[in-house]
Structure formats: structure tokens, C-alpha cells
Design an enzyme around this catalytic site. Structure first.
Site, short mmCIF file in Angstrom:
data_model
loop_
_atom_site.label_atom_id
_atom_site.label_comp_id
_atom_site.label_asym_id
_atom_site.label_seq_id
_atom_site.Cartn_x
_atom_site.Cartn_y
_atom_site.Cartn_z
N CYS A 52 0.81 -1.23 0.00
CA CYS A 52 0.00 0.00 0.00
C CYS A 52 0.84 1.27 0.00
CB CYS A 52 -1.01 -0.01 1.14
SG CYS A 52 -0.29 0.05 2.80
N HIS A 103 -2.51 0.63 6.90
CA HIS A 103 -2.92 0.56 5.51
C HIS A 103 -3.24 1.97 5.01
CE1 HIS A 103 -4.20 -1.40 1.87
NE2 HIS A 103 -5.37 -0.80 1.90
N HIS A 115 -6.05 1.58 -3.73
CA HIS A 115 -5.05 1.07 -2.80
C HIS A 115 -4.53 -0.28 -3.28
CE1 HIS A 115 -8.04 -1.68 -0.58
NE2 HIS A 115 -8.75 -1.06 -1.49
#
Length: 156
Positions: A52, A103, A115
């Protein structure tokens, strides 16, 4: 029957007209769209695979923004922005492992963010139960000039 046909024709035309302006290709959307489907790779920072934060680092490098390497560090960059005031290009952060930020993604508009997830780079809605429960914060890292560059209509 004629009224229904005219109504449906008008409705169809309104979608076509709105679609042309609502889905203008921008440098940001083009960059993200070209990367959708790229596989997930722990520690990945290239088109062969992203995690990510590596995905964000790659995308923002295109707009002259140097991001740090981890999502936790990236969440300290730029300026805090309310979820209600998100604009395309803002970073969004989540806690997916225990507590703390683990994240990150880039807000792309209309309640969606891009993402690098376990199944590769994709676009999801912030309102999805999984992400809505885990949302932590957002940061604005694009200057007004960089934002203007990222959002310029590629058709013009």
C-alpha cells in the site's frame, strides 16, 4: 407510449452528457487506472508489485511529491483533512492490524479510494463496512499547484 419513449431518450441523453463531464480523464485518474490490477507484493514499489505505501510513493512521485516509505510515516506528512472534506489526491489511512495505522490509499473522488490490497491494486468505497470501521485519518500532501496538475482534464 410516445411519452415514455421520449422520457427514456431524454434520460439516456442526460447520462451521456453528464458522463462526458463527470468522468474526465485526469493525470491522477490515468496514473491510478494504469496501475489497477497490479499484483500485491510485500515491500513492492514498482509496477511488478506494490504494497500500500509503495503504491502511494509511486503515484505521488509522478506529481513531484516525495512520500516516506511506510503508511505510518506517510500519515504524518502534509496537512490533516476531515473525511467530509476529502478531495481527489488526498491520502486515507486505516488500522487493519490491531491498533495504529497499517494501511493507506489515495482518495479518487465519489467516496472511493485506490489502494494496493492483498489481491492487488484496486478501487474500493470508503463506505464499505470493512474500511468504514477501520478508517483513521486523511492527509493532504498535494500543494494547490500539484493538485491543479493532478486534476487537469487530459482532454483539454
Amino acid at each position: 407510449m410516445k411519452k415514455v419513449s421520449l422520457f427514456l431518450l431524454g434520460l439516456a441523453l442526460s447520462f451521456v452528457v453528464q458522463g462526458g463531464s463527470a468522468f474526465a480523464e485526469t493525470p491522477l485518474s490515468q496514473t491510478v487506472n494504469e496501475l489497477v490490477g497490479t499484483p500485491y507484493k510485500w515491500g513492492g514499489t514498482t509496477k511488478t508489485g506494490f504494497d500500500c505505501s509503495g503504491f502511494l510513493k509511486f503515484v505521488y512521485n509522478k506529481f513531484g511529491v516525495a512520500l516516506t516509505r511506510t503508511s505510518k510515516e506517510q500519515a504524518q506528512q502534509g496537512e490533516w483533512v476531515s473525511q467530509d472534506d476529502l478531495r481527489p489526491g488526498d491520502l486515507v489511512f486505516f488500522h487493519t492490524f490491531g491498533t495504529g495505522i497499517s494501511h493507506a490509499g489515495v482518495y479518487v473522488g465519489n467516496g472511493a479510494f485506490a489502494h494496493a490490497a492483498d489481491d492487488g491494486v484496486k478501487i474500493d468505497k470508503l463506505s464499505m463496512s470493512y474500511y468504514a470501521k477501520r478508517y483513521v485519518t486523511a492527509r493532504r500532501v498535494l500543494s494547490d499547484d500539484a493538485y491543479a496538475q493532478a486534476m487537469r482534464d487530459k482532454g483539454n
